[in-house]
Write a protein that holds these residues in place. Structure first.
Motif, PDB file in Angstrom:
ATOM      1  N   UNK A   4      56.618 -21.610  27.391  1.00  0.00           N
ATOM      2  CA  UNK A   4      56.180 -20.242  27.103  1.00  0.00           C
ATOM      3  C   UNK A   4      57.289 -19.552  26.328  1.00  0.00           C
ATOM      4  N   UNK A   5      56.949 -18.998  25.191  1.00  0.00           N
ATOM      5  CA  UNK A   5      57.922 -18.283  24.365  1.00  0.00           C
ATOM      6  C   UNK A   5      57.375 -16.891  24.069  1.00  0.00           C
ATOM      7  N   UNK A   6      57.983 -15.911  24.697  1.00  0.00           N
ATOM      8  CA  UNK A   6      57.591 -14.513  24.485  1.00  0.00           C
ATOM      9  C   UNK A   6      58.582 -13.898  23.513  1.00  0.00           C
ATOM     10  N   UNK A   7      58.045 -13.297  22.439  1.00  0.00           N
ATOM     11  CA  UNK A   7      58.930 -12.758  21.404  1.00  0.00           C
ATOM     12  C   UNK A   7      58.470 -11.351  21.012  1.00  0.00           C
ATOM     13  N   UNK A   8      59.385 -10.380  21.164  1.00  0.00           N
ATOM     14  CA  UNK A   8      59.137  -8.989  20.748  1.00  0.00           C
ATOM     15  C   UNK A   8      57.834  -8.427  21.327  1.00  0.00           C
ATOM     16  N   UNK A   9      57.582  -8.711  22.583  1.00  0.00           N
ATOM     17  CA  UNK A   9      56.378  -8.194  23.230  1.00  0.00           C
ATOM     18  C   UNK A   9      56.534  -6.689  23.473  1.00  0.00           C
ATOM     19  N   UNK A  10      55.618  -5.929  22.913  1.00  0.00           N
ATOM     20  CA  UNK A  10      55.588  -4.486  23.102  1.00  0.00           C
ATOM     21  C   UNK A  10      54.223  -4.101  23.638  1.00  0.00           C
ATOM     22  N   UNK A  61      53.644  -8.330  19.036  1.00  0.00           N
ATOM     23  CA  UNK A  61      54.525  -9.443  19.355  1.00  0.00           C
ATOM     24  C   UNK A  61      53.720 -10.691  19.637  1.00  0.00           C
ATOM     25  N   UNK A  62      54.387 -11.698  20.211  1.00  0.00           N
ATOM     26  CA  UNK A  62      53.718 -12.968  20.490  1.00  0.00           C
ATOM     27  C   UNK A  62      54.091 -13.465  21.876  1.00  0.00           C
ATOM     28  N   UNK A  63      53.191 -14.268  22.435  1.00  0.00           N
ATOM     29  CA  UNK A  63      53.442 -14.973  23.697  1.00  0.00           C
ATOM     30  C   UNK A  63      52.827 -16.358  23.541  1.00  0.00           C
ATOM     31  N   UNK A  64      53.608 -17.283  22.990  1.00  0.00           N
ATOM     32  CA  UNK A  64      53.091 -18.606  22.654  1.00  0.00           C
ATOM     33  C   UNK A  64      53.178 -19.535  23.856  1.00  0.00           C
ATOM     34  N   UNK A  65      52.040 -20.156  24.175  1.00  0.00           N
ATOM     35  CA  UNK A  65      51.942 -21.099  25.285  1.00  0.00           C
ATOM     36  C   UNK A  65      51.193 -22.319  24.786  1.00  0.00           C
ATOM     37  N   UNK A  66      51.864 -23.462  24.801  1.00  0.00           N
ATOM     38  CA  UNK A  66      51.271 -24.708  24.304  1.00  0.00           C
ATOM     39  C   UNK A  66      50.713 -24.545  22.893  1.00  0.00           C
ATOM     40  N   UNK A  67      51.496 -23.808  22.050  1.00  0.00           N
ATOM     41  CA  UNK A  67      51.103 -23.648  20.654  1.00  0.00           C
ATOM     42  C   UNK A  67      50.066 -22.579  20.391  1.00  0.00           C
ATOM     43  N   UNK A  68      49.627 -21.853  21.428  1.00  0.00           N
ATOM     44  CA  UNK A  68      48.630 -20.799  21.250  1.00  0.00           C
ATOM     45  C   UNK A  68      49.254 -19.445  21.573  1.00  0.00           C
ATOM     46  N   UNK A  69      48.950 -18.441  20.777  1.00  0.00           N
ATOM     47  CA  UNK A  69      49.418 -17.088  21.057  1.00  0.00           C
ATOM     48  C   UNK A  69      48.449 -16.445  22.039  1.00  0.00           C
TER      49      UNK A  69
END
Length: 532
Positions: A4-10, A61-69
């Motif tokens: 899980x990659x969370x980036x700039x979540x607002x 922002x994004x929250x990518x999990x297994x290649x899906x946002x």
């Protein structure tokens, strides 16, 4: 590689900022801690990842999990992921579980919804998952309802539901907040064991830094919707570079300045108290089994003294408390307040009942939400008669606990958890009692709010000469606020003495077990902080 990659979540809700530029990564199989006070944004971060945000929410922002946002997926796709790839354990299992459905059916439901098993196989798999989390069918039949289980057992059912499909990511949102120390340790050990065995990643959300110490590989600290510090757990805890992290650490070990004015004369005495309950018959013509909830308990609280009563859920603390307050009768024994006998029901004089007040664990649940705070605080006047200066006394009580007199015009939902507890204390103080019973009064509060409430209690005890009966499963709180402590197990007092003596040199194995189960931050981590 991140799971899980969370980036700039607002996140905003109806235009109100909730989260701001939240970024973190969780690797496969990693245990990641997210800590901070209530309102910091921890739970909203998890709900954003799960796609469970309320109406009016808007995210960037994004929250990518297994290649899906996850933030861009439609509801149908998120429904397939929830439970299947991402599981979540909520803070309060009694509200997360369906009270009308049996526990076996609730675990099986997860499998059926995702079509992971046929109906006849789903029940067998539910049986296996419940046994996996420590609820074997021979002791916990699948036919039980949630209300027939303890808090820790209900949390195990919630965990069984969350892991039923072996998700790759498990989110645990304050999974141990209201549990006693031994149950808390069991649940945390279970989560760590399951994540290793099932090869899941775990996002552990908590306000208690001691819970994540030694249990997570990485930790992020949140404040006001932002991550102010993150990194590997041990180096982060040792360095504590951000001022907010240092303040959380200081609050977790906080002890109020106390100068107890204990007088030798006893205020409350309990002599050989015994209380039995009849259990359901095992068969229609069998006699009722008897549960002895309180077994020959004797105790004394002196005037101006704080006495701690600790023990696991089900040990008899609450039953004894109800008897002390005159709410439940005893089978045998006697309870006296300043020499006057305490009796249950209407036979207890109002003047005697007014000399004892109680502060409950959940202030929101103990208040009528339809009434304004002024009326709520004035409720105890029904025991003494409403004085002419009632409004002034309500205003004075609110100011004494750190609120404003104008707060009496508000409703209880307009306050935070810590403010509600202050209102509960004001209600207990309004008729100037001699004894206040604090029943898990700070167990659900953040560490900084808890420190503030403990300071307040110490100040009020000093100024009013109050006696406290402090009931808690949090041994660190009992150590900070009490003069003596009693340890209760299976209805009996197994150890008692001066608080510091009991904690430093416990004599009974059960006391040693409770102390060993208490989460703590290693002392060497605390001593390694940098001075900025």
């Amino acid at each position: 590689m991140s799971l899980l990659s969370v980036h700039d979540l607002t996140l905003t809700i109806h235009g109100t900022p909730i989260l701001s530029s939240v970024s973190f990564d969780i690797a496969p199989g990693e245990t990641f801690g997210l800590v901070g006070e209530s309102g910091s944004g921890k739970s909203m971060t998890a709900l954003a990842v799960m796609g469970l945000l309320p109406h009016g929410a808007a995210t960037t922002g994004t929250a990518e999990f297994l290649g899906q946002d996850l933030l861009q997926l439609p509801e149908r796709a998120l429904t397939r992921l929830r439970g299947n790839e991402i599981g979540m354990i909520f803070q309060e299992p009694m509200t997360a579980l369906n009270p009308m459905k049996r526990i076996g059916d609730q675990v099986a439901e997860t499998l059926l919804i995702h079509r992971a098993a046929a109906r006849h196989d789903a029940r067998d798999m539910a049986r296996e998952k419940l046994a996996r989390v420590g609820l074997p069918e021979d002791r916990f039949p699948l036919s039980l309802y949630p209300h027939e289980l303890s808090g820790g057992q209900r949390q195990r059912v919630a965990i069984a539901m969350a892991i039923a499909l072996r998700p790759k990511l498990l989110i645990a949102d304050e999974p141990t907040t209201a549990l006693d120390v031994t149950t808390q340790a069991q649940i945390l050990d279970l989560l760590n064991h399951l994540t290793r065995e099932e090869e899941m990643a775990l996002l552990l959300i908590t306000h208690d830094l001691a819970v994540v110490a030694g249990r997570t590989t990485h930790t992020a600290v949140m404040q006001h919707g932002r991550i102010v510090e993150q990194g590997e757990t041990e180096p982060l805890f040792r360095a504590r570079r951000h001022d907010y992290t240092r303040r959380l650490f200081a609050a977790s070990d906080h002890r109020p300045a106390r100068n107890p004015q204990t007088r030798p004369e006893p205020l409350l005495t309990v002599e050989n108290a015994t209380r039995d309950y009849l259990l359901p018959r095992p068969s229609p013509f069998a006699p009722h089994p008897v549960l002895r909830a309180v077994d020959g308990v004797s105790l004394t609280i002196r005037k101006g003294e704080s006495l701690g009563l600790v023990g696991e859920s089900g040990c008899g603390k609450s039953t004894l408390t109800r008897a002390i307050l005159g709410l439940d009768p005893l089978q045998s024994g006697a309870i006296r307040l300043d020499g006057a006998e305490v009796t249950a029901g209407h036979t207890m004089p109002r003047s005697l009942r007014a000399r004892m007040q109680v502060v409950f664990q959940d202030p929101y649940g103990s208040f009528n939400p339809r009434h304004r705070v002024g009326r709520l605080v004035a409720e105890p006047f029904h025991l003494t008669g409403t004085p002419r200066d009632a409004e002034d006394r309500v205003a004075g009580a609110l100011e004494e606990v750190g609120l404003q007199a104008s707060d009496r015009l508000k409703y209880i939902h307009e306050f935070s958890g810590g403010q509600r507890q202050r209102i509960a204390i004001a209600r207990a103080l309004i008729i100037r009692p001699d004894l206040i019973v604090l029943d898990e009064a700070v167990s659900a509060l953040d560490v900084r709010v808890r420190a503030q409430i403990l300071d307040l209690l110490a100040t009020l005890q000093q100024s009013h000469g109050l006696s406290y009966l402090f009931i808690s499963h949090d041994l660190s709180v009992v150590r900070a606020i009490t003069d003596r402590v009693m340890v209760m197990q299976s209805g009996k007092i197994v150890e008692e003495g001066a608080t510091e003596m009991v904690f430093a040199s416990p004599r009974h194995p059960y006391t040693e077990k409770l102390i060993a189960a208490t989460p703590r931050i290693p002392a060497e981590w605390k001593e390694a902080a940098h001075a900025d």
